[in-house]
Write a protein that holds these residues in place. Structure first.
Motif, mmCIF file in Angstrom:
data_model
loop_
_atom_site.group_PDB
_atom_site.id
_atom_site.type_symbol
_atom_site.label_atom_id
_atom_site.label_comp_id
_atom_site.label_asym_id
_atom_site.label_seq_id
_atom_site.Cartn_x
_atom_site.Cartn_y
_atom_site.Cartn_z
ATOM 1 N N SER A 89 0.667 -1.295 0.040
ATOM 2 C CA SER A 89 0.241 -0.023 -0.081
ATOM 3 C C SER A 89 0.817 1.338 0.017
ATOM 4 C CB SER A 89 -1.007 0.057 1.222
ATOM 5 O OG SER A 89 0.018 0.346 2.300
ATOM 6 N N HIS A 90 2.119 1.204 0.096
ATOM 7 C CA HIS A 90 2.849 2.535 0.268
ATOM 8 C C HIS A 90 3.802 2.909 -1.008
ATOM 9 C CE1 HIS A 90 4.556 5.720 2.558
ATOM 10 N NE2 HIS A 90 5.852 5.232 2.425
ATOM 11 N N GLU A 195 5.013 4.695 8.350
ATOM 12 C CA GLU A 195 5.647 5.043 7.121
ATOM 13 C C GLU A 195 4.906 6.066 6.383
ATOM 14 O OE1 GLU A 195 5.696 1.575 4.497
ATOM 15 O OE2 GLU A 195 3.532 1.215 4.831
ATOM 16 N N LEU A 197 2.455 9.736 6.158
ATOM 17 C CA LEU A 197 2.722 10.853 6.509
ATOM 18 C C LEU A 197 2.171 11.084 7.984
ATOM 19 C CD1 LEU A 197 3.446 13.888 5.762
ATOM 20 C CD2 LEU A 197 1.007 14.320 5.373
ATOM 21 N N PRO A 212 10.097 15.155 8.129
ATOM 22 C CA PRO A 212 10.623 15.224 6.568
ATOM 23 C C PRO A 212 9.352 15.542 5.891
ATOM 24 C CG PRO A 212 10.487 13.057 7.151
ATOM 25 C CD PRO A 212 10.031 13.729 8.287
ATOM 26 N N VAL A 213 9.333 16.726 5.023
ATOM 27 C CA VAL A 213 8.151 17.298 4.300
ATOM 28 C C VAL A 213 8.816 17.232 2.767
ATOM 29 C CG1 VAL A 213 6.882 18.984 3.500
ATOM 30 C CG2 VAL A 213 7.043 18.499 6.104
ATOM 31 N N ASN A 219 1.613 19.669 -1.909
ATOM 32 C CA ASN A 219 0.744 18.720 -2.339
ATOM 33 C C ASN A 219 -0.484 18.589 -1.581
ATOM 34 O OD1 ASN A 219 3.749 18.211 -2.836
ATOM 35 N ND2 ASN A 219 2.834 16.918 -4.406
ATOM 36 N N ARG A 221 -3.752 16.512 0.018
ATOM 37 C CA ARG A 221 -4.623 15.196 -0.106
ATOM 38 C C ARG A 221 -5.790 15.314 0.780
ATOM 39 N NH1 ARG A 221 -1.041 14.204 -3.112
ATOM 40 N NH2 ARG A 221 0.167 12.557 -3.257
ATOM 41 N N TRP A 223 -8.495 13.743 3.451
ATOM 42 C CA TRP A 223 -8.195 13.038 4.575
ATOM 43 C C TRP A 223 -9.642 12.553 4.927
ATOM 44 C CZ3 TRP A 223 -3.558 10.848 5.361
ATOM 45 C CH2 TRP A 223 -2.399 11.447 4.748
ATOM 46 N N TYR A 295 -5.142 15.303 -4.851
ATOM 47 C CA TYR A 295 -6.388 14.184 -4.654
ATOM 48 C C TYR A 295 -7.584 15.111 -4.050
ATOM 49 C CZ TYR A 295 -2.414 10.680 -5.047
ATOM 50 O OH TYR A 295 -1.322 9.889 -5.375
ATOM 51 N N TYR A 348 15.210 8.324 4.555
ATOM 52 C CA TYR A 348 15.436 9.527 4.960
ATOM 53 C C TYR A 348 17.073 10.128 5.049
ATOM 54 C CZ TYR A 348 10.364 9.165 5.166
ATOM 55 O OH TYR A 348 9.053 9.325 4.796
HETATM 56 O O1 DAU Z 1 -5.118 8.330 -1.560
HETATM 57 C C1 DAU Z 1 -5.190 7.116 -1.115
HETATM 58 C C2 DAU Z 1 -3.863 6.750 -0.756
HETATM 59 O O2 DAU Z 1 -3.300 7.276 0.205
HETATM 60 C C3 DAU Z 1 -3.758 5.186 -0.393
HETATM 61 O O3 DAU Z 1 -4.237 4.465 -1.739
HETATM 62 C C4 DAU Z 1 -2.433 4.802 -0.092
HETATM 63 O O4 DAU Z 1 -2.120 3.241 0.089
HETATM 64 C C5 DAU Z 1 -1.883 5.572 0.877
HETATM 65 O O5 DAU Z 1 -0.644 5.129 1.284
HETATM 66 C C6 DAU Z 1 -2.068 7.054 0.649
HETATM 67 O O6 DAU Z 1 -1.063 7.321 -0.317
HETATM 68 P P1 DAU Z 1 -0.160 8.740 -0.024
HETATM 69 O O7 DAU Z 1 0.871 8.734 -1.050
HETATM 70 O O8 DAU Z 1 -1.089 9.970 -0.557
HETATM 71 O O9 DAU Z 1 0.187 8.945 1.237
HETATM 72 P P2 DAU Z 1 1.415 9.082 2.298
HETATM 73 O O10 DAU Z 1 0.916 9.128 3.783
HETATM 74 O O11 DAU Z 1 2.589 8.246 1.877
HETATM 75 O O12 DAU Z 1 1.674 10.433 1.771
HETATM 76 C C7 DAU Z 1 0.732 11.706 1.917
HETATM 77 C C8 DAU Z 1 1.379 13.028 1.314
HETATM 78 O O13 DAU Z 1 2.444 13.224 2.277
HETATM 79 C C9 DAU Z 1 2.081 12.788 0.037
HETATM 80 O O14 DAU Z 1 1.823 14.072 -0.729
HETATM 81 C C10 DAU Z 1 3.522 12.650 0.378
HETATM 82 C C11 DAU Z 1 3.818 13.433 1.565
HETATM 83 N N1 DAU Z 1 4.729 13.086 2.521
HETATM 84 C C12 DAU Z 1 4.779 11.654 2.840
HETATM 85 C C13 DAU Z 1 5.682 11.036 3.857
HETATM 86 C C14 DAU Z 1 5.795 9.501 4.208
HETATM 87 C C15 DAU Z 1 5.701 13.758 2.993
HETATM 88 O O15 DAU Z 1 5.732 15.050 2.794
HETATM 89 N N2 DAU Z 1 6.836 13.185 3.984
HETATM 90 C C16 DAU Z 1 6.596 11.947 4.238
HETATM 91 O O16 DAU Z 1 7.803 11.428 5.016
#
Ligand code: DAU
Ligand code: NAD
Length: 350
Positions: A89-90, A195, A197, A212-213, A219, A221, A223, A295, A348
């Motif tokens: 999923s990641h 792992e 955000l 870490p951003v 971007n 999302r 939620w 998204y 990281y």
């Molecule tokens: O939209 C649904 C999806 O959401 C699911 O299908 C995925 O399984 C799920 O992991 C999630 O995907 P994202 O890539 O959107 O989620 P993530 O938590 O990895 O990252 C959220 C946002 O935060 C993305 O824009 C990347 C950013 N990010 C992420 C991490 C891990 C950072 O800025 N720093 C980080 O360390």
């Protein structure tokens, strides 16, 4: 006991899966719930220790890529329905190694579809495939993903989920398999592997590590609280129309940087830290390759046709989530020992 339904929930030891298993066990004691999970790094049976003694719960440690073992489980329990959540999923891991994503998300889903097709002789069943809004690609500043939006996956993860969605739809059109599908936005809540955000930031704020951003943090999302996703799956599984897909989302868009800053302020308060302490930890790091800009989900079909809506606000949900992590330090310690450390180092500390 004669169970009304015998539901196979795949990936039930993972983040969302454990909430779905818990909800179904508690709400439907007349259903047998068989949780099938390979227990990868993301699967943890401790996520279910409050419900795993219930009489209608069974667990099978099986890899969905092993078709014979899957078929055996179908026969052993005379499975009547499937809620399919097992997946890699990641997104970041899919960029590092796409093959595992093709195996589990595409071939694993096909194996399940085949078992259902061979086992079910009439239409009195449901194969609910749990998917993601990432299959629709990336939005600009305007617009929302609708069920009719064309697929445009851009990461190896979303490509594998899109492929699995296409196979699920193909089994409906070709073989008449009674499928339902849901495409949900970003979930957050308890038992979320750090792992992703929100739990990663909570963990790092707690331990005063850099936050870490990626890129400039711009971007966006949408939620949704994981228990609201579980309630949406329950609603679609029971009331959704066979052959249809439903978008699930929170109408709750956040820029990553705004979200991280909000979380910093919230946790400073909860930890009785001087205001501004956690924000100082924010560190802008190299952007994710092919990082989708935005998204946002239009969930109006699910609301209008099936009457579902989120039960709590983001502020309430995030507060509950932080409280859970602060009260469950041992859970975090457990999952961040061992392999997590080498993953974190690789991601990281270039
Ligand atoms: O939209 C649904 C999806 O959401 C699911 O299908 C995925 O399984 C799920 O992991 C999630 O995907 P994202 O890539 O959107 O989620 P993530 O938590 O990895 O990252 C959220 C946002 O935060 C993305 O824009 C990347 C950013 N990010 C992420 C991490 C891990 C950072 O800025 N720093 C980080 O360390
Ligand atoms: P997760 O990574 O927390 O859990 C995945 C679970 O699947 C784990 O328990 C793991 O052990 C199991 N699994 C992995 N490979 C397996 C295999 N080969 N055989 C059997 N089990 C296996 O994932 P999650 O965040 O809970 O996501 C669950 C589902 O929901 C996925 O299909 C994902 O694409 C989808 N989804 C997630 C989000 C989100 O924000 N997390 C949003 C929309 C949709």
């Amino acid at each position: 006991m004669n169970y009304e339904k015998k539901i196979l929930i795949t990936g039930g030891a993972g983040f969302i899966g454990s909430h779905v298993v818990r909800r179904f066990l508690r709400h439907y004691p007349s259903y047998l719930i068989v949780n099938l999970d390979k227990l990868t790094y993301a699967g943890n049976l401790k996520n279910l220790e409050d419900v795993d003694q219930l009489p209608n719960y069974r667990f099978e440690k099986v890899d969905i890529c092993q078709k014979e073992s899957l078929q055996h489980v179908f026969e052993k329990y005379e499975i009547t329905d499937v809620i399919h959540l097992a997946a890699e999923s990641h997104v970041d891991r899919s960029i590092e190694g796409p093959m595992e994503f093709a195996q589990t998300n595409v071939i694993g889903t096909l194996n399940l579809l085949e078992c259902a097709r061979k086992s079910w002789k009439d239409a009195n069943h449901v194969f609910h495939h749990v998917s993601t809004d990432e299959v629709y690609g990336s939005l600009g500043s305007e617009g929302l993903f609708k069920e009719t939006t064309a697929y445009d996956p851009r990461s190896p993860y979303s490509a594998s989920k899109a492929a699995s969605d296409h196979f699920v739809n193909a089994y409906f059109h070709t073989y008449g398999l009674p499928i339902k599908m849901s495409n949900c936005s970003n979930n957050y809540g308890s038992h979320h592997f750090p792992e992703k955000l929100i739990p990663l930031m909570i963990h790092n704020i707690q331990t005063l590590k850099p936050l870490p951003v990626y890129g400039k943090g711009e971007n966006i999302r949408d939620w949704l609280w994981v228990e609201d996703h579980a309630s949406a799956i329950d609603t679609i599984f029971h009331k959704g129309t066979v052959g249809e897909s439903y978008n699930v989302g929170g109408l709750n868009e956040w820029k990553n940087i705004d979200l991280v800053k909000y979380l910093c302020r919230l946790m400073d308060q909860k930890l009785n830290r001087e205001s501004g302490t956690s924000e100082k930890l924010i560190t802008f790091v190299k952007d994710r390759a092919g990082h989708d800009a935005r998204y946002a989900i239009d969930a109006s079909k699910l609301a209008a046709e099936l009457g579902w809506k989120p039960s709590i606000t983001f502020e309430e949900g995030l507060s509950k989530t932080v409280d859970w992590y602060l009260a469950n330090e041992n859970w975090l310690k457990d999952v961040t020992s061992g392999a997590y450390q080498s993953y974190y180092q690789k991601m990281y500390h270039h």
